[in-house]
Scaffold this motif. Structure first.
Motif, PDB file in Angstrom:
ATOM      1  N   SER A 193       0.798  -1.174  -0.014  1.00  0.00           N
ATOM      2  CA  SER A 193      -0.155  -0.160   0.176  1.00  0.00           C
ATOM      3  C   SER A 193       0.999   1.240  -0.062  1.00  0.00           C
ATOM      4  O   SER A 193       1.828   1.112   0.296  1.00  0.00           O
ATOM      5  N   GLU A 194       0.215   2.290  -0.194  1.00  0.00           N
ATOM      6  CA  GLU A 194       0.877   3.887  -0.109  1.00  0.00           C
ATOM      7  C   GLU A 194       1.281   3.991   1.224  1.00  0.00           C
ATOM      8  O   GLU A 194       0.554   3.582   2.211  1.00  0.00           O
ATOM      9  N   PRO A 195       2.479   4.579   1.562  1.00  0.00           N
ATOM     10  CA  PRO A 195       2.975   4.841   2.949  1.00  0.00           C
ATOM     11  C   PRO A 195       2.133   5.710   3.691  1.00  0.00           C
ATOM     12  O   PRO A 195       1.690   5.239   4.786  1.00  0.00           O
ATOM     13  N   GLU A 196       1.189   6.551   2.973  1.00  0.00           N
ATOM     14  CA  GLU A 196       0.242   7.361   3.985  1.00  0.00           C
ATOM     15  C   GLU A 196      -0.605   6.567   4.311  1.00  0.00           C
ATOM     16  O   GLU A 196      -1.467   6.549   5.435  1.00  0.00           O
ATOM     17  N   GLU A 197      -1.086   5.431   3.478  1.00  0.00           N
ATOM     18  CA  GLU A 197      -2.280   4.740   3.919  1.00  0.00           C
ATOM     19  C   GLU A 197      -2.029   3.531   5.152  1.00  0.00           C
ATOM     20  O   GLU A 197      -2.738   3.493   5.825  1.00  0.00           O
ATOM     21  N   ARG A 249       0.084   4.569   7.421  1.00  0.00           N
ATOM     22  CA  ARG A 249       0.431   5.242   8.534  1.00  0.00           C
ATOM     23  C   ARG A 249      -0.810   5.523   9.163  1.00  0.00           C
ATOM     24  O   ARG A 249      -0.981   5.634  10.563  1.00  0.00           O
ATOM     25  N   THR A 250      -2.055   5.400   8.540  1.00  0.00           N
ATOM     26  CA  THR A 250      -3.404   5.840   9.130  1.00  0.00           C
ATOM     27  C   THR A 250      -4.132   4.432   9.501  1.00  0.00           C
ATOM     28  O   THR A 250      -5.148   4.617  10.194  1.00  0.00           O
ATOM     29  N   ARG A 251      -3.391   3.491   9.333  1.00  0.00           N
ATOM     30  CA  ARG A 251      -4.385   2.136   9.804  1.00  0.00           C
ATOM     31  C   ARG A 251      -4.093   2.041  11.245  1.00  0.00           C
ATOM     32  O   ARG A 251      -3.011   2.542  11.954  1.00  0.00           O
ATOM     33  N   GLN A 302       1.672   7.086  17.242  1.00  0.00           N
ATOM     34  CA  GLN A 302       1.646   6.852  15.752  1.00  0.00           C
ATOM     35  C   GLN A 302       0.331   6.599  15.049  1.00  0.00           C
ATOM     36  O   GLN A 302       0.118   6.980  14.068  1.00  0.00           O
ATOM     37  N   ARG A 303      -0.486   5.863  15.731  1.00  0.00           N
ATOM     38  CA  ARG A 303      -1.693   5.441  15.077  1.00  0.00           C
ATOM     39  C   ARG A 303      -2.478   4.824  16.346  1.00  0.00           C
ATOM     40  O   ARG A 303      -2.278   4.700  17.252  1.00  0.00           O
TER      41      ARG A 303
END
Length: 141
Positions: free
Chosen positions: A26-30, A32-34, A130-131
């Motif tokens: 997945s994209e890094p930003e995706e 990070r939001t998990r 972080q999440r």
């Protein structure tokens, strides 16, 4: 799907492995939001069936099962399969090399004599910062 690093070293210098399971494509930003899930096991060396449960968890999370894929797409799993490697290696039932039950050290773990608990607790704090850490469990037997 899975990456292995070292959470810390035990009192005897044994590696405490840390596994990260998610969809790394997945994209890094995706990523990070998990939300995060932290699962640990084998704080008590004599509870060998906890290793079987953790192995089943790992096998499922990295499998081709569609439900496992959904979990990997939506969560970052941090897995500590063996919290007390010194106790396991030396055949202890409940204690670490310090002669203490590591499961009774969560409130104020010492970085040196309870390094496994200290670093797992730090990992949980970091995950929360972080999440969203939405689930933490320690598998016992």
């Amino acid at each position: 799907v899975m990456r292995r690093t070292t959470l810390c070293r035990s009192m005897a210098g044994n590696e405490v492995p840390l596994l990260t399971v998610t969809n790394f494509d997945s994209e890094p930003e995706e990523i990070r939001t998990r939300r995060g899930v932290l699962i640990s096991s084998r704080v008590h060396p004599g509870e060998s069936n906890a290793s079987w449960t953790m192995q089943g968890c790992i096998d499922f999370l990295v499998s081709a099962n569609p439900r496992a894929k959904v979990l990997r797409d939506n969560f970052v799993f941090k897995l500590v399969p063996m919290l007390n490697p010194d106790g396991v290696i030396n055949g202890n039932n409940r204690c670490s090399l310090s002669g203490q039950d590591l499961n009774r050290q969560w409130i104020s773990p010492c970085k040196y004599t309870h390094s496994e608990i200290f670093h797992t607790k730090e990992l949980a704090k970091t995950m929360q910062e972080q999440r969203q850490l939405c689930f933490f469990t320690d598998i016992h037997g």
